[in-house]
Design an enzyme around this catalytic site. Structure first.
Site, short mmCIF file in Angstrom:
data_model
loop_
_atom_site.label_atom_id
_atom_site.label_comp_id
_atom_site.label_asym_id
_atom_site.label_seq_id
_atom_site.Cartn_x
_atom_site.Cartn_y
_atom_site.Cartn_z
N ARG A 103 -15.89 19.58 -23.93
CA ARG A 103 -15.65 19.95 -22.54
C ARG A 103 -14.81 18.87 -21.87
O ARG A 103 -14.99 17.66 -22.14
CB ARG A 103 -16.97 20.10 -21.78
CG ARG A 103 -17.72 21.39 -22.08
CD ARG A 103 -16.99 22.64 -21.59
NE ARG A 103 -17.72 23.87 -21.87
CZ ARG A 103 -17.50 24.68 -22.90
NH1 ARG A 103 -16.54 24.40 -23.77
NH2 ARG A 103 -18.20 25.79 -23.07
N HIS A 126 -7.56 25.27 -24.82
CA HIS A 126 -8.95 25.69 -25.06
C HIS A 126 -9.01 26.83 -26.09
O HIS A 126 -9.45 27.94 -25.79
CB HIS A 126 -9.62 26.11 -23.74
CG HIS A 126 -11.12 26.10 -23.82
ND1 HIS A 126 -11.92 25.71 -22.78
CD2 HIS A 126 -11.98 26.45 -24.82
CE1 HIS A 126 -13.19 25.80 -23.12
NE2 HIS A 126 -13.26 26.26 -24.37
P1 NDP Z 1 -25.40 22.64 -30.30
O1 NDP Z 1 -26.33 22.80 -29.16
O2 NDP Z 1 -25.68 23.39 -31.57
O3 NDP Z 1 -25.28 21.09 -30.69
C1 NDP Z 1 -25.21 20.09 -29.75
C2 NDP Z 1 -25.28 18.74 -30.46
O4 NDP Z 1 -25.09 17.70 -29.50
C3 NDP Z 1 -26.65 18.50 -31.11
O5 NDP Z 1 -26.50 17.79 -32.32
C4 NDP Z 1 -27.34 17.63 -30.06
O6 NDP Z 1 -28.35 16.77 -30.58
C5 NDP Z 1 -26.18 16.81 -29.57
N1 NDP Z 1 -26.48 16.23 -28.25
C6 NDP Z 1 -26.80 16.87 -27.10
N2 NDP Z 1 -27.04 15.99 -26.12
C7 NDP Z 1 -26.88 14.77 -26.65
C8 NDP Z 1 -27.01 13.45 -26.15
N3 NDP Z 1 -27.35 13.21 -24.89
N4 NDP Z 1 -26.79 12.42 -27.00
C9 NDP Z 1 -26.46 12.65 -28.29
N5 NDP Z 1 -26.32 13.87 -28.83
C10 NDP Z 1 -26.53 14.92 -28.02
O7 NDP Z 1 -23.95 23.03 -29.75
P2 NDP Z 1 -22.73 23.66 -30.56
O8 NDP Z 1 -22.47 22.80 -31.74
O9 NDP Z 1 -22.93 25.11 -30.77
O10 NDP Z 1 -21.56 23.51 -29.46
C11 NDP Z 1 -21.15 22.25 -29.01
C12 NDP Z 1 -20.16 22.38 -27.85
O11 NDP Z 1 -18.89 22.78 -28.31
C13 NDP Z 1 -20.49 23.45 -26.81
O12 NDP Z 1 -21.51 23.02 -25.93
C14 NDP Z 1 -19.16 23.64 -26.11
O13 NDP Z 1 -19.06 22.74 -25.03
C15 NDP Z 1 -18.14 23.25 -27.17
N6 NDP Z 1 -17.31 24.39 -27.59
C16 NDP Z 1 -15.94 24.32 -27.42
C17 NDP Z 1 -15.13 25.34 -27.85
C18 NDP Z 1 -13.65 25.24 -27.75
O14 NDP Z 1 -12.96 26.22 -28.01
N7 NDP Z 1 -13.09 24.11 -27.42
C19 NDP Z 1 -15.68 26.56 -28.47
C20 NDP Z 1 -17.13 26.52 -28.62
C21 NDP Z 1 -17.89 25.48 -28.17
P3 NDP Z 1 -29.65 17.37 -31.33
O15 NDP Z 1 -29.12 17.84 -32.68
O16 NDP Z 1 -30.54 16.22 -31.44
O17 NDP Z 1 -30.14 18.51 -30.47
C1 OXD Z 2 -17.52 28.06 -25.90
C2 OXD Z 2 -16.13 27.82 -25.58
O1 OXD Z 2 -18.37 27.32 -25.42
O2 OXD Z 2 -15.29 28.70 -25.84
O3 OXD Z 2 -17.79 28.99 -26.68
O4 OXD Z 2 -15.77 26.75 -25.07
#
Ligand code: NDP
Ligand code: OXD
Length: 308
Positions: free
Chosen positions: A223, A271
């Site tokens: 993000r 994006h």
């Molecule tokens: P998940 O919820 O599966 O994973 C999030 C990860 O981040 C987990 O490993 C979590 O830790 C870790 N995390 C969360 N908070 C913290 C913190 N404070 N400190 C350290 N680690 C932390 O999310 P996804 O993998 O499905 O998606 C990740 C992000 O990708 C989405 O939220 C979105 O913003 C972005 N995205 C972007 C896209 C694009 O096109 N650019 C498309 C899709 C998504 P833990 O394993 O311990 O829970």
């Molecule tokens: C998502 C994205 O969160 O597209 O799926 O960023």
């Protein structure tokens, strides 16, 4: 009972068709054509305006068209119903490809060759050794873990940071403050896959960059608000960071006058690292709607207290 679709960037038609095939008894409306707001039980949404959900008094669940739900959770008027998010749904492979591409881009010194090309300069640069191109993945969830696995399978040393300990074969799992410090010391290429929460907002700032080794590169596919853009520009212009590949921005679309557009050390995309495709994601949404209709808990429910 009906479902309302809201997105300014996703085509409703393939969703309409997929849901009509699987759930013919569920009327599908595309906002703003909603004949009876009180009959709406479900919304399928990407970034609805704040307060938008208030118009549906009998809502039972919110189904996100994306994996990240930060925009939804920022709405102070969001009803207290379950929110489901995409758990992979075809995004993981795309995101992992983007990460691997970015890693190869920096590892193979492509930004420097691009600058040389613009200057019509024919000069061979010393190749980076793969063992020196350590990749640090921030966030080892569904998407970050897949990217970490693909990059590790390509032969790069990979460490990854999460909130709680995660074990992924071939990836050095790190967590907590000490884990972040270790990643910052080791990584030459940092790839951000964190969800946007109060704990991660603004994490990629001057302090973060100062702890990376000189010449390190940043890839942000998570993000825009994770990044303090002015701090990145200062780190790039001051020569401490070697380059950045950015897919997400504080303001999207990126304003025409933004310095990232023309910055010689920035590569950017609009994006698109992972695009939600109905053909791949609809099955998950349909399964959740079936579960909800059967009175069963849906899958991929967002933990509102954790913020993701
Ligand atoms: P998940 O919820 O599966 O994973 C999030 C990860 O981040 C987990 O490993 C979590 O830790 C870790 N995390 C969360 N908070 C913290 C913190 N404070 N400190 C350290 N680690 C932390 O999310 P996804 O993998 O499905 O998606 C990740 C992000 O990708 C989405 O939220 C979105 O913003 C972005 N995205 C972007 C896209 C694009 O096109 N650019 C498309 C899709 C998504 P833990 O394993 O311990 O829970
Ligand atoms: C998502 C994205 O969160 O597209 O799926 O960023």
């Amino acid at each position: 009972m009906s479902l309302v679709f809201y997105s300014l960037t996703d085509d409703p038609q393939p969703w309409r068709e997929a849901l009509a095939r699987a759930l013919p008894a569920l009327p599908f409306h595309v906002w703003p054509q909603v004949p009876a707001p009180e009959a709406v039980h479900y919304t399928l949404v990407w970034k609805p305006p704040r307060g938008w959900h208030r118009q549906f008094p009998n809502l039972r669940a919110i189904l996100s068209l994306g994996a990240g739900v930060d925009a939804l959770l920022e709405d102070p008027d969001l009803p207290a119903v379950p929110i489901t998010r995409l758990v992979d749904g075809g995004l993981a492979r795309q995101m992992a490809e983007y990460a691997l591409y970015a890693v190869l881009h920096f590892h193979r010194r492509m930004p420097e060759y691009a600058r040389q090309q613009r200057a019509r300069q024919w000069r061979i640069l010393e190749p980076n050794a793969v063992e020196d191109s350590v990749v640090g993945v921030l966030g080892l969830g569904v998407l970050g873990a897949e990217a970490a696995r693909l990059v590790a399978a390509a032969g790069f040393p990979v460490c990854g940071w999460s909130r709680t300990p995660r074990r992924i074969p071939g990836v050095d799992g790190l967590w907590g403050e000490d884990g972040l410090a270790a990643l910052q010391r080791r990584a030459r290429i940092v790839v951000n896959f964190l969800p946007l929460t109060p704990a991660t907002r603004g994490l990629l700032d001057a302090r973060f960059f100062s702890r990376l080794q000189p010449g390190a590169c940043l890839v942000n596919v998570a993000r825009g608000a994770h990044l303090v853009e002015a701090d990145l520009l200062a780190a790039l212009d001051g020569g401490h960071l070697g380059g950045a590949m950015l897919d997400v921005f504080a303001e999207e679309p990126l304003p025409p006058g933004h310095p990232f557009w023309t910055h010689p050390r920035v590569v950017l995309t609009p994006h698109v690292a992972g695009i939600t495709l109905a053909a791949e994601a609809a099955a998950q949404v349909i399964q959740n709607l079936r579960r909800l209709e059967a009175g069963e808990p849906p899958q991929g429910v967002v933990d509102r207290s954790a913020g993701y």
